[in-house]
Design a protein around this motif. Structure first.
Motif, mmCIF file in Angstrom:
data_model
loop_
_atom_site.group_PDB
_atom_site.id
_atom_site.type_symbol
_atom_site.label_atom_id
_atom_site.label_comp_id
_atom_site.label_asym_id
_atom_site.label_seq_id
_atom_site.Cartn_x
_atom_site.Cartn_y
_atom_site.Cartn_z
ATOM 1 N N VAL A 31 0.842 -1.207 0.000
ATOM 2 C CA VAL A 31 0.000 0.000 0.000
ATOM 3 C C VAL A 31 0.876 1.256 0.000
ATOM 4 C CG1 VAL A 31 -1.635 1.330 1.412
ATOM 5 C CG2 VAL A 31 -1.979 -1.114 1.091
ATOM 6 N N ALA A 32 1.928 1.245 0.843
ATOM 7 C CA ALA A 32 2.808 2.414 0.941
ATOM 8 C C ALA A 32 3.545 2.639 -0.378
ATOM 9 C CB ALA A 32 3.798 2.231 2.086
ATOM 10 N N GLU A 33 4.017 1.567 -0.975
ATOM 11 C CA GLU A 33 4.756 1.710 -2.244
ATOM 12 C C GLU A 33 3.838 2.195 -3.358
ATOM 13 O OE1 GLU A 33 8.532 -1.341 -1.799
ATOM 14 O OE2 GLU A 33 6.667 -2.116 -2.683
ATOM 15 N N ARG A 34 2.622 1.685 -3.352
ATOM 16 C CA ARG A 34 1.672 2.112 -4.381
ATOM 17 C C ARG A 34 1.341 3.596 -4.229
ATOM 18 N NH1 ARG A 34 -3.027 -0.868 -3.570
ATOM 19 N NH2 ARG A 34 -1.776 -2.722 -3.803
ATOM 20 N N ALA A 35 1.370 4.064 -2.984
ATOM 21 C CA ALA A 35 1.068 5.480 -2.739
ATOM 22 C C ALA A 35 2.269 6.380 -3.038
ATOM 23 C CB ALA A 35 0.624 5.668 -1.293
ATOM 24 N N GLY A 36 3.408 5.772 -3.335
ATOM 25 C CA GLY A 36 4.566 6.570 -3.734
ATOM 26 C C GLY A 36 5.641 6.716 -2.684
ATOM 27 N N ALA A 37 5.607 5.871 -1.659
ATOM 28 C CA ALA A 37 6.634 5.961 -0.614
ATOM 29 C C ALA A 37 7.759 4.963 -0.894
ATOM 30 C CB ALA A 37 6.031 5.669 0.754
ATOM 31 N N ASP A 38 8.917 5.277 -0.375
ATOM 32 C CA ASP A 38 10.000 4.298 -0.348
ATOM 33 C C ASP A 38 9.892 3.566 0.982
ATOM 34 O OD1 ASP A 38 11.662 4.902 -2.793
ATOM 35 O OD2 ASP A 38 11.467 6.887 -1.898
ATOM 36 N N VAL A 39 9.995 2.245 0.934
ATOM 37 C CA VAL A 39 9.754 1.472 2.154
ATOM 38 C C VAL A 39 11.023 0.758 2.608
ATOM 39 C CG1 VAL A 39 8.357 -0.334 3.240
ATOM 40 C CG2 VAL A 39 7.357 1.121 1.468
ATOM 41 N N VAL A 40 11.341 0.950 3.879
ATOM 42 C CA VAL A 40 12.422 0.186 4.509
ATOM 43 C C VAL A 40 11.755 -0.962 5.254
ATOM 44 C CG1 VAL A 40 14.282 0.229 6.209
ATOM 45 C CG2 VAL A 40 13.852 2.228 4.786
ATOM 46 N N ARG A 41 12.132 -2.173 4.902
ATOM 47 C CA ARG A 41 11.489 -3.343 5.516
ATOM 48 C C ARG A 41 12.393 -3.950 6.574
ATOM 49 N NH1 ARG A 41 10.349 -5.898 -0.421
ATOM 50 N NH2 ARG A 41 9.360 -4.033 -1.265
ATOM 51 N N LEU A 42 11.973 -3.858 7.808
ATOM 52 C CA LEU A 42 12.767 -4.461 8.882
ATOM 53 C C LEU A 42 12.588 -5.978 8.859
ATOM 54 C CD1 LEU A 42 12.062 -1.854 11.680
ATOM 55 C CD2 LEU A 42 14.308 -2.419 10.766
ATOM 56 N N PRO A 43 13.674 -6.726 8.990
ATOM 57 C CA PRO A 43 13.566 -8.195 8.909
ATOM 58 C C PRO A 43 12.936 -8.824 10.142
ATOM 59 C CG PRO A 43 15.837 -7.548 9.324
ATOM 60 C CD PRO A 43 15.066 -6.281 9.116
ATOM 61 N N VAL A 44 12.914 -8.101 11.257
ATOM 62 C CA VAL A 44 12.261 -8.581 12.487
ATOM 63 C C VAL A 44 11.525 -7.400 13.121
ATOM 64 C CG1 VAL A 44 13.830 -10.484 13.068
ATOM 65 C CG2 VAL A 44 14.384 -8.173 13.799
ATOM 66 N N HIS A 45 10.588 -7.714 13.997
ATOM 67 C CA HIS A 45 9.827 -6.657 14.674
ATOM 68 C C HIS A 45 10.713 -5.986 15.720
ATOM 69 C CE1 HIS A 45 6.453 -4.642 16.539
ATOM 70 N NE2 HIS A 45 6.808 -5.153 17.699
ATOM 71 N N LEU A 46 10.859 -4.668 15.640
ATOM 72 C CA LEU A 46 11.734 -3.955 16.576
ATOM 73 C C LEU A 46 10.973 -3.043 17.531
ATOM 74 C CD1 LEU A 46 14.792 -2.858 14.389
ATOM 75 C CD2 LEU A 46 14.517 -4.915 15.761
#
Lengths: 226, 122
Positions: A31-46
């Motif tokens: 959803v964020a990428e479709r809205a035009g954001a760059d997304v940083v994906r954390l590999p684990v919940h922090l």
């Protein structure tokens, strides 16, 4: 999330919008990428602190001079972002907090809260004032702007648990100047508040704990300013 | 159940839990040593109160002495574990952040115009 990203793009055209995804299991990334954001994906919940610091670290690496942090629940008005940025530049403050609780009667900026919550907030303000040295009207605000100086500090050191209080303790320890401006708030559009009754009790306990830790660290750091 | 039996049982439970944790890889071998030692001491104190009497002669009641000793050892282990977990937690966060940022930058580098490009053009 998509609406938040789009509103930020509208309010601050041309400014990169980065979403930190805390290892979510829903469609946040898409959803964020479709809205035009760059997304940083954390590999684990922090958790909140780890997420926010990730954004600060990335912003520092990318050479940003100012960073505005906005919660993803849609409570903040993106139109306040240029005002936060303006306050950072005009006041020379290192941190600018968008506050729900200042602005005065009739401006439409003040937030309506219950009597119990108001008492709790008033108590917190007094406790936090002992840490920061001045009153913070909205210690749990999710709309915060920082300049390069604060960015360097937060990228290096950031409280992972209860970051809202920890950050306020850090402001004084690192001699960072902060300023509050009034901001509009809406009812959250998605998710639930993390501040339940039990969490509120924990919150007050942690304020006291951080006040104690703050005193310890101030005295432990050689040449540290109070 | 008297104190001797309680000590012996506690020692056995600690040793058995530690060995089970080792077998299932829930606990690292180097961290199991202290727990096994604590369990063995407790079990020995329960099994051989006479033998332990010589060690703590003149100090205090033998079972009480060993109970306090084992308790102190356990408290020390818990404190040390807390420090270890705290350090590991911080390192985990740092590594996760580093990995996420690197992955982000690699992904952006493979696109025609990354966020750095956007920022340079401003």
């Amino acid at each position: 999330m998509g609406e938040v990203v789009r509103s930020v793009h509208e309010a601050a055209p041309g400014v990169p919008v980065i979403v930190i995804d805390d290892h979510s299991s829903d469609r946040t990334v898409a959803v964020a990428e479709r809205a035009g954001a760059d997304v940083v994906r954390l590999p684990v919940h922090l958790g909140l602190g780890g997420c926010v610091q990730t954004g600060y670290k990335l912003a520092l690496e990318l050479g940003c001079n100012f960073v505005i942090r906005v919660d993803g629940d849609g409570q903040h008005e993106a139109r306040d972002i240029p005002r936060i940025l303006g306050a950072l530049e005009s006041t020379g403050s290192d941190v600018v907090i968008g506050s729900r609780f200042i602005g005065g009667q009739g401006t439409g900026h003040e937030m309506r809260t219950s009597a119990a919550r108001s008492i709790g907030i008033a108590l917190l303000r007094r406790l936090l004032a002992s840490i920061t040295g001045s009153t913070v009207h909205d210690p749990t605000s999710g709309l915060i702007g920082v300049n390069r100086r604060a960015l360097e500090v937060f990228a290096r050191e950031f409280p992972l648990a209860w970051p809202e209080i920890g950050v306020l303790a850090m402001l004084r320890r690192h001699d960072l100047r902060f300023h509050e401006i009034s901001c509009r708030m809406r009812q959250r559009r998605t998710g639930k508040s993390s501040l339940t009754a039990w969490k509120s009790c924990q919150y007050i306990f942690h304020v006291l704990l951080y006040a104690f830790v703050h005193v310890l660290r101030v005295h432990a750091a050689p040449g540290a300013k109070r | 159940m008297n104190l001797q039996s309680l000590l012996f049982m506690a020692g056995l439970v600690i040793c058995a839990s530690t060995l089970y944790g080792l077998r299932r890889e829930h606990i690292r071998a180097e961290y199991s040593i202290g727990w096994l030692a604590a369990g063995a001491v407790l079990a020995a104190a329960g099994l051989f109160p006479g033998g332990m009497q010589a060690v703590s002669a003149g100090l205090m009641d033998v079972q009480a002495g060993f109970l306090i000793g084992a308790g102190a050892l356990l408290a020390g282990l818990v404190f040390w574990t807390t420090r270890l977990v705290s350090r590991l937690w911080d390192e985990r966060v740092m590594l996760a952040q580093r990995a996420a940022i690197l992955e982000f930058r690699m992904r952006r580098d493979n696109q025609p115009k990354g966020i750095e490009g956007e920022m340079e053009s401003e």
